[in-house]
Design an enzyme around this catalytic site. Structure first.
Site, short mmCIF file in Angstrom:
data_model
loop_
_atom_site.label_atom_id
_atom_site.label_comp_id
_atom_site.label_asym_id
_atom_site.label_seq_id
_atom_site.Cartn_x
_atom_site.Cartn_y
_atom_site.Cartn_z
N GLU A 1 76.07 -32.33 -20.67
CA GLU A 1 76.74 -33.18 -19.29
C GLU A 1 77.34 -34.16 -19.44
O GLU A 1 78.52 -34.57 -19.37
CB GLU A 1 75.69 -32.82 -19.04
CG GLU A 1 75.22 -31.21 -17.92
CD GLU A 1 74.36 -30.19 -19.13
OE1 GLU A 1 73.91 -30.99 -19.73
OE2 GLU A 1 73.81 -29.57 -18.86
N HIS B 1 64.37 -26.99 -11.16
CA HIS B 1 65.30 -26.62 -10.93
C HIS B 1 66.01 -26.44 -9.25
O HIS B 1 66.84 -25.60 -9.38
CB HIS B 1 65.63 -25.02 -11.52
CG HIS B 1 65.77 -25.15 -13.28
ND1 HIS B 1 64.50 -26.08 -14.21
CD2 HIS B 1 66.33 -25.44 -13.71
CE1 HIS B 1 65.54 -25.68 -14.94
NE2 HIS B 1 66.38 -24.87 -14.91
C1 LIG Z 1 70.12 -30.14 -18.78
C2 LIG Z 1 70.80 -28.52 -19.35
N1 LIG Z 1 72.19 -27.92 -19.62
C3 LIG Z 1 71.82 -26.70 -18.87
C4 LIG Z 1 70.52 -25.92 -18.89
C5 LIG Z 1 71.34 -24.36 -18.45
N2 LIG Z 1 70.31 -23.67 -19.31
C6 LIG Z 1 69.29 -23.01 -19.77
S1 LIG Z 1 68.92 -22.73 -21.16
C7 LIG Z 1 70.08 -22.91 -22.12
C8 LIG Z 1 70.92 -22.45 -23.51
C9 LIG Z 1 69.93 -23.01 -23.89
O1 LIG Z 1 70.51 -22.87 -25.34
P1 LIG Z 1 69.29 -22.97 -26.92
O2 LIG Z 1 69.45 -24.39 -26.76
O3 LIG Z 1 69.91 -22.73 -27.76
O4 LIG Z 1 67.53 -22.44 -26.90
P2 LIG Z 1 67.38 -20.63 -26.51
O5 LIG Z 1 67.92 -20.58 -24.81
O6 LIG Z 1 68.03 -20.17 -27.17
O7 LIG Z 1 65.96 -20.97 -27.01
C10 LIG Z 1 71.63 -23.18 -20.74
C11 LIG Z 1 72.62 -23.87 -20.95
C12 LIG Z 1 69.50 -26.41 -18.75
N3 LIG Z 1 67.96 -25.94 -18.22
N4 LIG Z 1 69.52 -28.48 -18.66
#
Ligand SMILES: Cc1ncc(C[n+]2csc(CCOP(=O)(O)OP(=O)(O)O)c2C)c(N)n1
Ligand SMILES: [Mg+2]
Lengths: 325, 349
Positions: free
Chosen positions: A59, A128
């Site tokens: 971000e 959230h």
């Molecule tokens: C700072 C932030 N940006 C966006 C999100 C929304 N979000 C939640 S999980 C996610 C994907 C994360 O993927 P990864 O790090 O690969 O973990 P996984 O879900 O595959 O375990 C996103 C974009 C968030 N929770 N926090």
């Protein structure tokens, strides 16, 4: 035409991107996934990967990219999946975007939109579910816009994209599916103008974003109890259209403010102070603020419900301010 | 494994002996997590669980391997995909399920939900909903161990999407600069929501992400619990030795969508099947144990029935709990609440 709040936002972006090729959309999951909340549905197909761009989860980085691109004259729309995640990008929003014009003695402007879902979603817990508009509205150099229905969403977003300053555009996650009538054709609502959503004589209820709907529901209930409420949605939080609010207070002499966010230095606090400063003699009773409880949002359904303002809270506040409780 | 244990039934895996008891523990723990997650998915479908709910089906070997390779005193923290880790760590499954249901006996009193599981008694520090957030926090836990010289290692878990956050690199630099005892673990399940790794990362070999900070990296098969556990031990030993942090890339896969609301249309059925049927960590250890003569197919069938019963009992016990007391709304905001100051209970006016 009747469309959803999310479709209204989508139309606003598409129309502005068709009109001005300096406008592009960037954010997490905006392109191939069509938006985490489907706001950018179909936009990748329409505009291609150069103008609808998926980012890594970074971000602070892509917010800054937006600022830099805007300084060269592009018109970025930077989407935060939700405003909770924009907290990581606050340096770029507050220290860069908001101040650049001033710091550069007017040489650089930052014509861009930071947008995404704000407020409480359902059952998603403390990190959230929160309202940050009062943080952002505190910053000179930013304009802060929060639409409460599909028509406003479209008209205000189009204005925000055309605006030559940085606009913080906070949508509401729970409102995305709401359906409403949006005027056909080019529809633009100037920033900085409040809207009287319901005309009334006994009490003024000022509410924004999702709370506008709550205020209107409360007004219906109050009508049954013989209290005629006027409901005002500021729509733009900064700059605040105090003229419309003060005009209403001069008529009703009683005010309730409503917001989802925390009470301390909230939007209601600002509105109350302005009424005290400029409309004191019009008041027949102290302003009552209906706000979220000052706790982080809990996950448990009962605690969550207790934390958020309800229609009943607004009705009660209006009765109290009208001396009817 | 010590020499005395190097006897009787077991599996010799690349020079490390796993006795039958350990193997059963690992297997049962993985199977329990799988069945627990399936139950959670069901409960979500019935709207008994709300909000965001991220399951870890497919990633069980990472959860269990990390736990087995570490000491109970070691610190651990992860993202919102936390059920499997906290269960592997040995937290009370009824409390975890009660948390998912938002009940009084939840592991954080119903205040956190799926994304915010904490258990200080297991040195498990969340359950963090903001992507990447736990990485600088893990840095702080590691710093504390350096400061106190307490011999603990911090296992700081992130996703393949999370590793792109800027704060991760600030943390890598400080961890390496001060030689903090941290194992950074990337659960590379190859997707961050709908974004595949190659669409988000210029360098997709994530174990290399520490190179410019002089942090060594290891890429480990996260679908083979023995392989993962064994190599993870060397990573833990490295961090514990005072040589500084190490980065582990665990190659894994999530079978379900990102969260319960994600239909996961961004990947093919064939791809999912390749992992699910070809590389499943539970099927794998079962095969290894059958081959070693430690258990039979029938044993595993029975075990599965037992675990399903156990999970059903957990769900029932959790469901029978009431919601948190209303007074809990105002607790836990401050350690030392100041009389008369916010937060205060009260009516609207
Ligand atoms: C700072 C932030 N940006 C966006 C999100 C929304 N979000 C939640 S999980 C996610 C994907 C994360 O993927 P990864 O790090 O690969 O973990 P996984 O879900 O595959 O375990 C996103 C974009 C968030 N929770 N926090
Ligand atoms: Mg991932």
């Amino acid at each position: 035409m009747k469309i959803t709040y999310r479709e209204a936002l989508n139309q606003a972006m598409c129309e502005e991107m068709e009109r001005d090729d300096r406008v592009f959309l960037m954010g997490e999951e905006v392109a191939e996934y069509n938006g985490a909340y489907k706001v950018s549905q179909g936009m990748l197909d329409k505009f291609g990967p150069k103008r609808v761009i998926d980012t890594p989860i970074t971000e602070l980085g892509f917010a800054g990219l937006g600022v830099g691109a805007a300084m060269t004259g592009l018109r970025p729309i930077i989407e935060f999946m939700t405003w909770n995640f924009a907290i990581l990008a606050l340096d770029q929003i507050v220290n860069a975007a908001a101040k650049m014009k001033y710091m550069s003695g007017g040489q650089y402007s930052v014509p861009m939109v930071f947008r995404g879902a704000g407020g409480s979603a359902a059952r998603v817990g403390a990190q959230h579910s929160q309202s940050l508009e009062n943080w952002l509205a505190n910053v000179p150099g930013l304009k802060v816009v929060m639409p409460s229905n599909p028509a406003d969403a479209k008209g205000l977003l189009k204005a925000a994209i055309r605006d030559n300053d940085t606009v913080v555009f906070i949508e509401n996650e729970i409102n995305y599916g709401d359906v409403g009538t949006v005027p056909d054709g080019e529809y633009i609502i100037p920033l900085g103008k409040a809207d009287v959503k319901r005309v009334g004589n006994d009490v003024t209820i000022v509410a924004h974003s999702r709370m506008t709907g709550f205020a209107l529901a409360a007004a219906e209930e109050l009508a049954k109890q013989g209290i005629d409420a006027e409901v005002i949605d500021p729509r733009t939080i900064r700059p605040l259209d105090e003229t419309t609010i003060l005009r209403s207070v001069a008529k009703t002499n009683r005010v309730v403010t409503v917001e989802e966010g925390w009470r301390f230095a909230g939007i209601g606090a600002e509105i109350s102070a302005r009424i005290m400063e400029k409309g004191f003699d019009d008041l027949d009773a102290p302003v009552i603020r209906v706000t979220g409880k000052e706790v982080p949002m809990a996950y448990a359904a009962n605690l969550e419900a207790m934390t958020l303002p309800s229609v009943a809270d607004i009705v009660e506040a209006a009765r109290v301010v009208c001396g009817r409780a | 494994m010590s020499a005395e244990q190097n006897q009787g039934a077991g599996i010799m895996h690349d020079g490390v002996f796993y006795n039958a008891e350990t193997l059963h523990q690992m297997h049962d723990s993985m199977l329990f997590i799988r069945r627990f997650e399936e139950k959670a998915g069901q409960m979500y479908g019935l709207k008994k669980i709300g909000g965001f709910c991220h399951l870890c089906n497919g990633q069980e070997a990472v959860c269990v391997g990390l736990h087995h390779a570490s000491e109970p005193t070691d610190y651990m923290m992860t993202s919102y995909r936390d059920h499997g880790h906290i269960l592997a760590r040995g937290s009370d499954p009824t409390a975890v399920m009660a948390e998912l249901l938002g009940r009084k006996g939840g592991i954080v009193k119903g205040k956190g939900g799926s994304m915010h599981m904490f258990d200080i008694t297991k040195n498990f520090a969340g359950g963090n909903g903001i992507v990447g957030e736990q990485v600088p926090i893990g840095l702080g836990f590691g710093f504390s161990s350096w400061y106190r010289n307490d011999g603990r290692v911090t296992i700081c878990i992130m996703g393949d999407g999370g590793i792109n956050q800027g704060a991760v690199y600030e943390s890598f630099n400080m961890a390496a600069l001060w030689k903090l005892p941290i194992v950074f673990v990337v659960e590379n399940n190859q997707y961050a929501m709908g974004t595949s790794l190659d669409r988000a990362s210029a360098e997709t070999q994530l174990f290399k992400r520490g190179i410019s900070f002089k942090i060594p990296g290891m890429k480990i098969d996260g679908m083979d619990v023995l392989e993962f556990e064994r190599k993870m031990r060397t990573a833990m030993a490295h961090a514990r030795s005072g040589e500084g942090p190490i980065l582990v890339e665990a190659m894994t896969y999530r079978y379900r969508g990102h969260s319960m609301s994600d239909p996961a249309t961004y990947r093919s059925r064939a791809e999912v099947d390749e992992w699910r049927t070809g590389r499943d960590p539970i099927a794998r250890i079962q095969g290894q144990m059958i081959e070693a003569g430690i258990a039979t197919e029938e044993d595993f069938k029975q075990k599965d029935r037992d675990i399903k019963k156990e999970v059903a009992a957990v769900a029932k016990a959790a469901e029978e709990q009431p919601e948190p007391d209303a007074a809990e709304l105002w607790t836990d905001v401050y350690s030392d609440p100041i009389e008369g100051a916010y937060p205060y209970p009260g009516k609207v006016s």
